[in-house]
Design a protein around this motif. Sequence first.
Motif, PDB file in Angstrom:
ATOM      1  N   CYS A  91       0.735  -1.157  -0.158  1.00 21.67           N
ATOM      2  CA  CYS A  91      -0.243  -0.045  -0.746  1.00 21.67           C
ATOM      3  C   CYS A  91       0.754   1.320   0.035  1.00 21.67           C
ATOM      4  O   CYS A  91       1.574   1.624   0.666  1.00 21.67           O
ATOM      5  CB  CYS A  91      -0.901   0.135   1.025  1.00 21.67           C
ATOM      6  N   PRO A  92       1.040   2.206  -0.798  1.00 19.30           N
ATOM      7  CA  PRO A  92       1.277   3.132  -0.720  1.00 19.30           C
ATOM      8  C   PRO A  92       1.145   4.685  -0.403  1.00 19.30           C
ATOM      9  O   PRO A  92       2.103   4.987   0.656  1.00 19.30           O
ATOM     10  CB  PRO A  92       1.012   4.294  -2.305  1.00 19.30           C
TER      11      PRO A  92
ATOM     12  N   THR B 177     -10.852  -3.338  -2.221  1.00 20.38           N
ATOM     13  CA  THR B 177     -11.303  -2.248  -2.789  1.00 20.38           C
ATOM     14  C   THR B 177     -12.407  -2.308  -2.783  1.00 20.38           C
ATOM     15  O   THR B 177     -13.597  -1.410  -3.101  1.00 20.38           O
ATOM     16  CB  THR B 177     -10.731  -1.786  -4.044  1.00 20.38           C
TER      17      THR B 177
ATOM     18  N   CYS C 148      -8.838   5.035   1.102  1.00 23.75           N
ATOM     19  CA  CYS C 148      -8.422   4.758   0.584  1.00 23.75           C
ATOM     20  C   CYS C 148      -7.718   5.119  -0.633  1.00 23.75           C
ATOM     21  O   CYS C 148      -8.862   5.840  -1.524  1.00 23.75           O
ATOM     22  CB  CYS C 148      -8.629   3.253  -0.125  1.00 23.75           C
ATOM     23  N   LEU C 149      -7.238   4.903  -1.513  1.00 20.21           N
ATOM     24  CA  LEU C 149      -6.589   5.307  -3.319  1.00 20.21           C
ATOM     25  C   LEU C 149      -8.021   4.431  -3.947  1.00 20.21           C
ATOM     26  O   LEU C 149      -7.224   5.301  -5.295  1.00 20.21           O
ATOM     27  CB  LEU C 149      -4.859   5.374  -3.179  1.00 20.21           C
TER      28      LEU C 149
ATOM     29  N   SER D  47      -5.500  -2.614   3.918  1.00 17.12           N
ATOM     30  CA  SER D  47      -6.425  -3.601   3.651  1.00 17.12           C
ATOM     31  C   SER D  47      -6.445  -4.615   5.076  1.00 17.12           C
ATOM     32  O   SER D  47      -7.774  -5.298   5.334  1.00 17.12           O
ATOM     33  CB  SER D  47      -6.130  -4.143   2.467  1.00 17.12           C
TER      34      SER D  47
ATOM     35  N   CYS E 261      -3.211  -3.148  -3.513  1.00 14.53           N
ATOM     36  CA  CYS E 261      -3.190  -4.604  -2.165  1.00 14.53           C
ATOM     37  C   CYS E 261      -3.976  -5.454  -2.730  1.00 14.53           C
ATOM     38  O   CYS E 261      -3.686  -7.090  -2.886  1.00 14.53           O
ATOM     39  CB  CYS E 261      -3.982  -4.042  -1.447  1.00 14.53           C
TER      40      CYS E 261
ATOM     41  N   LYS F 133     -14.242  -1.862  -0.438  1.00 15.98           N
ATOM     42  CA  LYS F 133     -14.801  -0.286   0.496  1.00 15.98           C
ATOM     43  C   LYS F 133     -15.511   0.137  -0.710  1.00 15.98           C
ATOM     44  O   LYS F 133     -15.882   0.758   0.350  1.00 15.98           O
ATOM     45  CB  LYS F 133     -13.230   0.200   0.262  1.00 15.98           C
TER      46      LYS F 133
ATOM     47  N   CYS G 114      -6.082   2.170  -5.378  1.00 16.35           N
ATOM     48  CA  CYS G 114      -5.330   2.149  -6.679  1.00 16.35           C
ATOM     49  C   CYS G 114      -5.468   0.396  -6.849  1.00 16.35           C
ATOM     50  O   CYS G 114      -4.848   0.577  -8.054  1.00 16.35           O
ATOM     51  CB  CYS G 114      -3.568   2.379  -5.558  1.00 16.35           C
ATOM     52  N   ASN G 115      -5.658  -0.697  -5.962  1.00 17.30           N
ATOM     53  CA  ASN G 115      -5.571  -1.462  -6.658  1.00 17.30           C
ATOM     54  C   ASN G 115      -4.427  -2.214  -6.401  1.00 17.30           C
ATOM     55  O   ASN G 115      -4.564  -3.706  -6.397  1.00 17.30           O
ATOM     56  CB  ASN G 115      -6.085  -2.129  -7.472  1.00 17.30           C
TER      57      ASN G 115
HETATM   58  S1  SF4 Z   1      -6.425   0.475  -2.906  1.00 15.71           S
HETATM   59 FE1  SF4 Z   1      -4.851  -1.353  -1.476  1.00 15.71          FE
HETATM   60  S2  SF4 Z   1      -3.107  -0.844  -1.747  1.00 15.71           S
HETATM   61 FE2  SF4 Z   1      -3.771   1.137  -2.772  1.00 15.71          FE
HETATM   62  S3  SF4 Z   1      -4.294   2.387  -1.182  1.00 15.71           S
HETATM   63 FE3  SF4 Z   1      -5.620   1.200  -0.964  1.00 15.71          FE
HETATM   64  S4  SF4 Z   1      -5.274  -0.354   0.789  1.00 15.71           S
HETATM   65 FE4  SF4 Z   1      -3.758   0.866  -0.292  1.00 15.71          FE
END
Ligand code: SF4
Lengths: 109, 548
Positions: free
Chosen positions: B239-240, B290, B273-274, B252, B279, B293, B276-277
């Motif tokens: 995760c960024p 995601t 959460c971004l 996650s 994870c 979420k 960004c997928n």
């Molecule tokens: S999608 Fe996953 S890796 Fe990306 S920001 Fe969210 S938790 Fe972190």
Amino acid sequence: MIDFGYSLTSSSRISLDNINQKKLKKITAVEPDFLKCMACGSCAASCSAGNFTKVNLRMVILLLNRGMEKEAIALIEGCMLCGKCTLVCPRGINTRNLIINILKIYKEV
Amino acid sequence: MPATLFKTFKDIIADCLIHVQIFKKNILLGYMHFSIAFGWFMLILVGHIEVMIYTPQRNGVLYYPVFFRYFVMETHETLRGSFFFFLMDLSLLLVLTGIGLAIYKRFHSRILGMRRTTKLRLGDKIALYSLWAIFPLRLLAESFTANISGGSFLTISINHLLNAFVTNPDHILPVWWGYSWALGLFLFALPFSRYMHIPTEILLIVLRNAGIKSSVSRDGYAESEIYSCSRCGICIDACPMTSKKRNIKFSSVYFIRLLRRRSTESLATADKCLMCNKCVDACPVGIDSTRLKLLKRQEMHVRSRTDYEYLQSIENKIDATDSVLYYAGCMTHLTPAIYKSLFKILKSANIKYTFLDIDGSICCGRPLFMSGDKESAKELINKNRELIRSSGCKTLILSCPICYKFFKEEYKLDGIDIVHHSVYINNLLTSGNIKLHKGIGSFVFHDPCELGRGSGIYNEPRELLSAIGIVKEASQEKNLSICCGGSLGSLTLSFSEREQIAKSSLNSLLTNNPDKLITACPLCLKSFSTYNTIPTRDIAQIVSENLI
Ligand code: SF4
Ligand code: SF4
Ligand code: SF4
Ligand code: SF4
């Protein structure tokens, strides 16, 4: 009404008593950035929705601080949450979260 | 149907027994999972076979194979005996090496390719320590009785070694009790611990292969996903957001744990959460966190407080029957250099184009959709679709990967070819419609989340860039690419948190000292330009600069 060729402008008096302190506290709690706005207008200038209708975040923040909730909501409910304003805001305000929460707290449904 | 069954069977073997996915991440980590799962499976399997052969009258008695050596007197002198005993000892050894690694990993996780692992809770601790204890105790117990019940290279040797101590029958019972207790405790703690993933993952694979998807964050499928999470912690490193330590709690694994506990805090984690997928891509179990979420956001946020009456007054006056249609979208309108460059390229290839949102765009709706407001997003989709359909176009070019993914997935524009400009330009190059000047400059390509992991486009932009200069690698690229930090997926990340993410992403991109950073997303372009030490360009810009 007889048209005399002139009219009275509507009052621009600001009554701070109209501010709903509870809601204002709520919004600053969920998005403290609310207090950071310097009313520069970059958000309104770049606004996607602003091309079609009267969406204006700068104005919304000002109006809420003046207790003019109805007028504020009318200027933000057309927002498409596109995020342009976040990118241009020189104060780094998370405008999208702010908008979501303004609608949540102030808009009655 | 047989094909699905076969695939399900294959997936269960590969993911639950052999752990192929984890092997791909790190060999030692893979071995750890493989040895415990496979070894234990073999112990159970061979144990049952033993019972079937030696004591058929006890077949089906659940505890019998577990304590087989306690009940049965056998001799390893017979061929059968020595074969099965050898197999049992070998499996036990396999498990023990895995347990050894697991214990080591708890204290030195870096060796197994992980910088961080998850924090344990009480249930986890009980299960973990009893799991660690089961197999050493089993080894001791079986060794202590090895001279009576038989054994093989491992158990017999220990029996000989500790001969004087072992032959005292008073010592035999306590170790068997210890073994029995450890096993009992583990099975008891299992449902309250992360080890619940062992049984649940099998169910998840069956459900997934049957094509089931969840529609709320706690229905049957989602439930099986939640319980399948082994809390391995692989998603923490991926995760960024965790580049700054304070945000580990938003990764996650913790989101899933909050969901499992039905905690109200799960919403705040989902909002951060971004999307960004990264994870999801890294998760060895294949949990689509995601999506969970997004479902959480959809359930919890107030919706439809928007008012889009004004969209109705926008006329459908664009005509693109004899040209390609271009939609810039909000983000590209913020970076007009991108579409200007693209138009220059189209002109040089003699392609007629029509600019759909030249007077400002109606947002594609993805940012709204990701905020959880599906209904409002629908209104934007409908209006845009109406505009596009009425234009009569055959091809629609997009510059923004966020729009691209959304148009492809949610717009239902059958019959219209939707292309991202990086792919379109690359096609122009391969078909000879444009010619490029190849220089000696070097580039690194940043894969935008929505274009790479989101839409699977990794190669076209690189092919295109290699026609202009040298393409250098980033330390994490393609499916491992790190979000630029600007993602509209996150609702609550602050400016400074985004800045951290952008900087750590840049760090990875600039490892090989490229001359320029190239991306294919207006949002990435904008996010990076602020902090980048070398020039940042969109792929359309760099191509138009090098047109012959
Ligand atoms: S999608 Fe996953 S890796 Fe990306 S920001 Fe969210 S938790 Fe972190
Ligand atoms: S998010 Fe809303 S207010 Fe901000 S630019 Fe987009 S439409 Fe305008
Ligand atoms: S751009 Fe930012 S600081 Fe300027 S008016 Fe808008 S919200 Fe306020
Ligand atoms: S979500 Fe996947 S990667 Fe993250 S801890 Fe759970 S199983 Fe591991």
